[in-house]
Every structure is written in C-alpha cells, then in structure tokens.
Design an enzyme around this catalytic site. Structure first.
Site, PDB file in Angstrom:
ATOM      1  N   CYS A  35       0.560  20.545  56.117  1.00 52.77           N
ATOM      2  CA  CYS A  35      -0.145  21.165  55.060  1.00 52.77           C
ATOM      3  C   CYS A  35      -0.899  20.435  54.046  1.00 52.77           C
ATOM      4  CB  CYS A  35       0.801  22.506  54.362  1.00 52.77           C
ATOM      5  SG  CYS A  35       2.304  21.753  53.646  1.00 52.77           S
ATOM      6  N   HIS A  83       5.726  23.403  50.618  1.00 55.52           N
ATOM      7  CA  HIS A  83       4.368  23.865  50.883  1.00 55.52           C
ATOM      8  C   HIS A  83       3.240  23.559  50.126  1.00 55.52           C
ATOM      9  CE1 HIS A  83       1.988  26.449  53.365  1.00 55.52           C
ATOM     10  NE2 HIS A  83       1.812  27.319  52.418  1.00 55.52           N
ATOM     11  N   ASP A  93      -4.675  29.649  51.438  1.00 56.04           N
ATOM     12  CA  ASP A  93      -3.486  29.124  52.423  1.00 56.04           C
ATOM     13  C   ASP A  93      -3.721  29.182  53.957  1.00 56.04           C
ATOM     14  OD1 ASP A  93      -0.985  28.624  53.400  1.00 56.04           O
ATOM     15  OD2 ASP A  93       0.169  29.997  51.839  1.00 56.04           O
TER      16      ASP A  93
END
EC number: 3.5.1.122
Length: 205
Positions: free
Chosen positions: A20, A74, A90
C-alpha cells in the site's frame, strides 16, 4: 461525485496487494505528473500504532459482514482542496473510490472508544510532495528469513530516495517528533480534516 478531471479511476492506478505504501507513492507521482497544481493539497496517510495492530473495517482483505482486518499498518491517499471536501483514495477499501473523508473515517475506523488501548489508531499525515522525495523502501519487510517473498513485489524497481536508505519504519512509527509529517490520534485526525457542516460560522462583531 465527479473527480475524473483530477484523478484516475481505480482501474488506472498502480496497485500491488500488500504494498500500500508504494501504491500511494505511485498515485502521488501520477498527480505530480498530470495535475501538479493539485499536489500541495494531497497527502499520504499512514495508520498504525506502537504494537502495529490496527483494526480497519470495510477492507477487501477483511472477514465477515463488516470486512474487518487487523493490519500492522495501512496507507491511503487524501485530496483536501476545500473544507468539508476532503476525499480519501484507498485502493484496499470496499467503499467507493474515492470516498468523502467523514464517511471513510466513520466506516473504516469507527471509534477507539470500543477498542482496547493497544488497538487505538494513530495517523502520520505527510504532504504528497514530501512523500515523493523522502519515502524509500528496498522491500526488506516483505522478505522471509530465507530471502523469499511473503507476497510478490511490484514489477518496477524499488522506490529509493537520493540517500538509497530504507526508511519505511520512520513512516510507520507513530512517535511525535520522529519521521516526516505530523502524527494525530483518531479524534485529532478527524478534528483537523473535518468540520461538521452543521456548525455555523461565528458572526463578525
């Protein structure tokens, strides 16, 4: 919401599962290349805590009806052009891409009040231009002791800064005064990036 004139659709974004931080770096790079005037309104946001156990809901990797998962950290992207117009991008959420800040935070993080202190979420917010310059990762965190990959890496070379130093830990760290950007608790994060539209402006005297 109409954001096609500024940002790509999710299918056009660079994405590799479990990377990510690099997915967001690539999105920052894409904004810098296609809409550089918007870069100063964009942020990379890391969420983690001291124990690196942060619950997030509405995640593609989540389980159950609530799609909850516990990550070590994250990363997501934000565009904040005007008050109450902040958008979250996201690539791992089941929510729309993008989603308005308040909806994203409410459904993804809910509240720390029902969680044990060791699961409270903290947020390191880094301006996109800073992230593009300072982020550097040789992907060592994704290798097993024998050198094999935990998850297959992106096909492009590792993202390395001018120093060529692996500094991912500085971004995940939630200690104030260490690492780039600013660190917020969940309540501070919401207060900084969201103002309820029902709060009336104070009249001038």
């Amino acid at each position: 919401m109409s954001t096609d004139f500024l940002f790509p659709k999710i299918a056009d974004c660079s994405y590799v599962s479990c990377y990510c931080e690099e997915n967001v770096w690539k999105l920052c790079e894409q904004v810098q290349r296609t809409r550089p005037e918007e870069l100063n309104k964009c942020y990379a946001v890391f969420v983690s805590n001291e124990g690196r156990t942060v619950p997030l809901w509405r995640q593609k990797a989540g389980r159950g009806d609530d799609q909850v998962v516990i990550w070590d950290y994250h990363v997501f992207f934000m565009h904040n052009p005007l008050p109450n117009r902040c958008l979250v991008f996201d690539l791992d959420t089941t929510l729309p891409f993008p989603t308005y800040f308040h909806k994203y935070v409410t459904e993804t993080f809910r509240s720390d009040l029902a969680l044990r202190p060791e699961h409270h979420r903290f947020f390191r917010v880094i301006p996109a231009d800073t992230y593009l310059i300072e982020f550097s990762s040789d992907r060592r965190h994704m290798r097993r002791p024998d050198g094999s990959w935990i998850k297959p890496p992106p096909l492009y070379p590792p993202i390395l800064s001018n120093t060529n130093m692996h500094c991912l830990g500085d971004f995940i760290c939630m200690s104030a005064g260490k690492g780039p950007g600013a660190v917020y608790s969940l309540s501070e994060f919401v207060q900084y990036f969201y103002k309820s539209p029902h709060v009336a402006a104070q009249p001038n005297n």
